[in-house]
Every structure is written in structure tokens, then in C-alpha cells.
Write an enzyme that holds these catalytic residues in place. Structure first.
Site, PDB file in Angstrom:
ATOM      1  N   ASP A  69       0.842  -1.192   0.000  1.00  0.00           N
ATOM      2  CA  ASP A  69       0.000   0.000   0.000  1.00  0.00           C
ATOM      3  C   ASP A  69       0.879   1.244   0.000  1.00  0.00           C
ATOM      4  OD1 ASP A  69      -2.227  -1.600   0.189  1.00  0.00           O
ATOM      5  OD2 ASP A  69      -2.194  -1.612   2.373  1.00  0.00           O
ATOM      6  N   ASP A  80       2.065   7.431   8.339  1.00  0.00           N
ATOM      7  CA  ASP A  80       2.185   5.980   8.564  1.00  0.00           C
ATOM      8  C   ASP A  80       3.502   5.687   9.273  1.00  0.00           C
ATOM      9  OD1 ASP A  80      -0.118   4.721   7.433  1.00  0.00           O
ATOM     10  OD2 ASP A  80       0.660   5.087   5.419  1.00  0.00           O
ATOM     11  N   GLU A 111       2.600  -3.246  10.264  1.00  0.00           N
ATOM     12  CA  GLU A 111       2.300  -3.195   8.841  1.00  0.00           C
ATOM     13  C   GLU A 111       3.390  -2.456   8.077  1.00  0.00           C
ATOM     14  OE1 GLU A 111      -0.924  -0.813   7.330  1.00  0.00           O
ATOM     15  OE2 GLU A 111      -0.984  -1.956   5.494  1.00  0.00           O
ATOM     16  N   GLU A 112       4.038  -1.528   8.750  1.00  0.00           N
ATOM     17  CA  GLU A 112       4.999  -0.663   8.061  1.00  0.00           C
ATOM     18  C   GLU A 112       6.397  -1.257   7.973  1.00  0.00           C
ATOM     19  OE1 GLU A 112       3.698   1.710   6.474  1.00  0.00           O
ATOM     20  OE2 GLU A 112       1.758   1.525   7.468  1.00  0.00           O
ATOM     21  N   ASP A 123      -1.243  -2.407  13.209  1.00  0.00           N
ATOM     22  CA  ASP A 123      -1.291  -1.487  12.074  1.00  0.00           C
ATOM     23  C   ASP A 123      -1.275  -0.102  12.697  1.00  0.00           C
ATOM     24  OD1 ASP A 123      -1.766   0.076   9.913  1.00  0.00           O
ATOM     25  OD2 ASP A 123      -3.453  -1.084   9.139  1.00  0.00           O
ATOM     26  N   LEU A 172      -1.265   2.978  11.648  1.00  0.00           N
ATOM     27  CA  LEU A 172      -2.214   3.989  11.161  1.00  0.00           C
ATOM     28  C   LEU A 172      -3.032   3.381  10.031  1.00  0.00           C
ATOM     29  CD1 LEU A 172      -3.053   6.871  11.817  1.00  0.00           C
ATOM     30  CD2 LEU A 172      -1.691   7.611   9.867  1.00  0.00           C
ATOM     31  N   ASP A 173      -4.178   2.860  10.409  1.00  0.00           N
ATOM     32  CA  ASP A 173      -5.046   2.206   9.431  1.00  0.00           C
ATOM     33  C   ASP A 173      -5.984   3.242   8.815  1.00  0.00           C
ATOM     34  OD1 ASP A 173      -5.946  -0.398   8.322  1.00  0.00           O
ATOM     35  OD2 ASP A 173      -7.848   0.305   9.143  1.00  0.00           O
ATOM     36  N   GLU A 184      -5.483  -6.685  11.275  1.00  0.00           N
ATOM     37  CA  GLU A 184      -6.809  -6.166  10.928  1.00  0.00           C
ATOM     38  C   GLU A 184      -7.865  -7.247  11.221  1.00  0.00           C
ATOM     39  OE1 GLU A 184      -6.299  -2.715   7.629  1.00  0.00           O
ATOM     40  OE2 GLU A 184      -5.842  -4.706   6.854  1.00  0.00           O
TER      41      GLU A 184
HETATM   42  P1  AFP Z   1      -5.290   2.367   3.861  1.00  0.00           P
HETATM   43  O1  AFP Z   1      -4.601   2.291   5.216  1.00  0.00           O
HETATM   44  O2  AFP Z   1      -4.360   2.178   2.710  1.00  0.00           O
HETATM   45  O3  AFP Z   1      -6.120   3.615   3.740  1.00  0.00           O
HETATM   46  O4  AFP Z   1      -6.279   1.130   3.797  1.00  0.00           O
HETATM   47  C1  AFP Z   1      -7.342   1.071   4.680  1.00  0.00           C
HETATM   48  C2  AFP Z   1      -7.877  -0.318   4.728  1.00  0.00           C
HETATM   49  O5  AFP Z   1      -6.851  -1.245   4.998  1.00  0.00           O
HETATM   50  C3  AFP Z   1      -9.005  -0.471   5.751  1.00  0.00           C
HETATM   51  O6  AFP Z   1      -8.884   0.394   6.835  1.00  0.00           O
HETATM   52  C4  AFP Z   1     -10.243  -0.211   4.944  1.00  0.00           C
HETATM   53  O7  AFP Z   1     -11.365  -0.908   5.436  1.00  0.00           O
HETATM   54  C5  AFP Z   1      -9.877  -0.701   3.566  1.00  0.00           C
HETATM   55  O8  AFP Z   1      -8.454  -0.650   3.479  1.00  0.00           O
HETATM   56  C6  AFP Z   1     -10.471   0.154   2.493  1.00  0.00           C
HETATM   57  O9  AFP Z   1     -10.118  -0.374   1.262  1.00  0.00           O
HETATM   58  P2  AFP Z   1     -10.760   0.182  -0.095  1.00  0.00           P
HETATM   59  O10 AFP Z   1     -10.203   1.561  -0.297  1.00  0.00           O
HETATM   60  O11 AFP Z   1     -10.311  -0.795  -1.150  1.00  0.00           O
HETATM   61  O12 AFP Z   1     -12.259   0.199   0.053  1.00  0.00           O
END
Ligand code: AFP
Length: 339
Positions: free
Chosen positions: A20, A26, A99-100, A120, A122-123, A282
């Protein structure tokens, strides 16, 4: 966040261990999280509480937890110990997975402690630049390998081995939600910035009786790639006049699901046969929290069978899995479509 915050949201032009986009925030969150884990009180509290059948968060309603209050975060950023040094001084952790970071951090034998943490930091970081809620997710294991030195085997184990899990949500308020294995209900804490402490606001929180609000939450842009049971289940929700709500930050979507009811789905699809979300930091922690709150967490159809999330056994630290979780009313509706 202002200009400085906007810069922290900017991409580092790198991707993290799971491919990602990686934002500066992050990286900062990862460093702060590892740094905070160098201070033993939180894990010591967990250690005191994890007897054979922990069910309650210990201490008074006003429980002080040394997680990322803003003053602490600033201090940590100014004088951040290098992560391996922090862990050497901790004595609480044997293995850390972020995650990082591509590799797990294995704490040197002479300083290794009793716990292993997957997180994770910073999710939902793709939401930073538009000021939408993000979060931190973590799962805690007790080390099981013999001897002092931990190994990735301490976290590559069945999800039901997790002893505690939680998340922080950075929204209108900074909230933390925790549970221990075997708990009935989850514990909610809110950061009081004037004290720099998390104060417990709700204890033993469970899903609303009967499943709560009729809400389904998923990235429906992926629907052409879902399997037919998922497509049919979401069509069912529409027929039953469910509302659609999707933030795109798992913490926010799961938090709303626990508090209001409904279902959150990030299923496997033909583009991503393993789903998008990561098992260790997650899928597993959210599954433990959702089950503690009286909900259900499943993978849907995954590797040829429909599985309870916490029955998975990951083989690599950044493995992905499909996620279907929420009130039993709604998860059962989805799973019935596989019959
Ligand atoms: P990011 O950390 O890259 O923003 O991803 C967030 C995530 O892991 C989770 O928190 C969300 O539920 C999901 O991805 C969203 O994914 P989409 O953008 O594909 O819907």
C-alpha cells in the site's frame, strides 16, 4: 492538522510491506507505536490481567493508559529512540509485527519479554489528506516458543490464541476500544486531552440487541468481482431496505458496526482472492473484539471453505484474508447464502 499536518499526510513515495502507499504519518505512527511499547506499563497491566480466564479490564473506571496522547506523541517524536533500542529497554515484548515493516522485530534474548504485538499503526491512512477518521489496530499474544528469544512462530498461530486486542480511533474524539480473550463485551475509553489520559467511558459493550440498525458496509465498487453468495447477500440487504455506510477506514466502519449494529464486509474477489485486509493486525484483532461484543466474524468462502476468522492460521506475517463481521443477524444472512 494545518499545513504541517497536510505535509505529514503526504505520501513518502514508498509502499509499505503489504504494497500500500505509505504516508509520512504511517511512518511516524509506526515509530511512535514501537516507541510507546518500549514503556512497560500497558503490557504490564495486560500481563497482570491475563490469568487463565481474563474477562475484565483491571483498575478503576478512570484507567490511565500510556497510549498516544498528543503530548506523548510530541515527546516521542522529539526524542524517539531507535526502535531496536526501545525494545531492548522494554523487557515487555518478544516480537513486534508492524504493517509498516517488512520483517518482524525480534527482541534480543537478554531483554525479551512475555508478549508479542501485531499492529497497524495507522489504518485508513489514505483518508488522511481529506481529514477522515483513521485508527490504530493491535493484537497481543503471549510468547509460546521455549526460551527467552521469540520468533515469528509466536504470531503465526491460530487467531483464537490472541490474549487481547484493541483499536484507537482518531475521530471527533480519540477513542480506544479493548477486550481480552474470553471477555463479554468490549471496553471503551476516550482520551481526555486536558489530562493526557484515556478515561473509561463504557464497560461490557455489546452489539445492540437483535442486530441493531440495518446497515451494510462494504466497497461496493468491487461487487462485479465478488462471488455470487456475497452479491446475493448484499442484494438481500437492499431488498430489506438496509442503509449503506462506508468510510474506508476499517476502524471507523467496525466501530460504527459494533455501536449501531449491521455488518462490515471486505470479501475476497476475483481481483484479490485473499481479500485486502491483513490477518494479523486487521482481521484477527477486529474478530476478537466483534466476538467479545456478541457478534460474528467470518472469512466467507476462503481457500475452499467458509471459516470462522479466529480459526485461521496465518503462514506469513503480512498475509491477507477476507473479512465479514458484524451482528449475528447479518453475518448469518451472508453465510446462509453459501449453503
Ligand atoms: P489504507 O490504510 O491504505 O487507507 O487502507 C485502509 C484499509 O486497509 C481499511 O482500513 C479499509 O477498510 C480498507 O483498506 C479500504 O479499502 P478500499 O479503499 O479498497 O475500500
Amino acid at each position: 492538522m494545518g499545513e504541517e499536518g497536510a505535509q505529514r499526510g503526504a505520501a513518502t513515495s514508498q509502499v509499505n510491506s503489504t504494497g500500500d502507499d505509505q504516508k509520512k504519518l504511517d511512518v511516524l505512527s509506526d515509530e511512535i507505536f514501537v516507541s510507546v511499547l518500549s514503556e512497560p506499563p500497558l503490557l504490564a497491566r495486560i500481563g497482570r490481567a491475563t490469568g487463565p480466564a481474563p474477562t475484565r479490564w483491571p483498575g478503576s473506571p478512570r484507567t490511565q493508559l500510556p497510549l498516544s496522547s498528543r503530548p506523548r506523541a510530541r515527546r516521542a517524536r522529539r526524542a524517539l529512540p531507535r526502535p531496536p533500542q526501545a525494545l531492548i529497554n522494554s523487557g515487555a515484548c518478544a516480537v513486534l509485527v508492524s504493517e509498516e515493516r517488512d520483517e518482524a522485530i525480534i527482541v534480543p534474548e537478554e531483554k525479551a519479554g512475555r508478549f508479542c504485538v501485531a499492529f497497524d499503526p495507522l489504518d485508513g491512512s489514505s483518508n488522511i489528506d481529506c481529514n477522515v477518521s483513521t485508527g490504530t489496530i493491535f493484537a497481543v499474544y503471549e510468547k509460546k516458543t521455549p526460551g527467552k528469544l521469540g520468533s515469528v512462530a509466536d504470531v503465526l498461530r491460530v487467531g483464537s490464541d490472541i490474549v487481547a486486542a484493541g483499536y484507537c480511533m482518531y475521530g471527533a474524539a480519540t477513542e480506544m476500544v479493548l477486550c481480552f480473550k474470553g471477555a463479554t463485551g468490549v471496553e471503551r475509553f476516550t482520551l481526555d486531552p486536558s489530562l493526557g489520559e484515556f478515561c473509561r467511558t463504557h464497560s461490557g459493550v455489546t452489539f445492540p440487541a437483535g442486530g441493531g440498525k440495518k446497515i451494510y458496509s462494504c466497497n461496493e465498487g468491487n461487487s462485479p468481482y465478488w462471488d455470487k453468495p456475497i452479491q446475493d447477500a448484499v442484494a438481500d440487504f437492499k431488498v430489506k431496505k438496509y442503509a449503506a455506510r462506508y468510510v474506508g477506514s476499517m476502524v471507523s466502519d467496525v466501530h460504527r458496526t459494533i455501536l449501531y449494529g449491521g455488518i462490515f464486509l471486505y470479501p475476497a474477489d476475483t481481483k484479490s482472492p485473499k481479500g485486502k485486509l491483513r490477518v494479523l493486525y486487521e482481521g484477527f484483532p477486529m474478530a476478537l473484539l466483534v466476538e467479545a461484543a456478541g457478534g460474528k466474524a467470518s472469512t466467507g468462502m476462503f481457500n475452499g471453505s467458509v471459516q470462522r476468522m479466529l480459526d485461521l492460521v496465518p503462514t506469513t506475517i503480512h498475509e491477507r484474508c477476507p473479512v465479514i463481521l458484524g451482528s449475528p443477524r447479518d453475518v448469518d444472512l451472508v453465510l446462509s447464502r453459501y449453503n
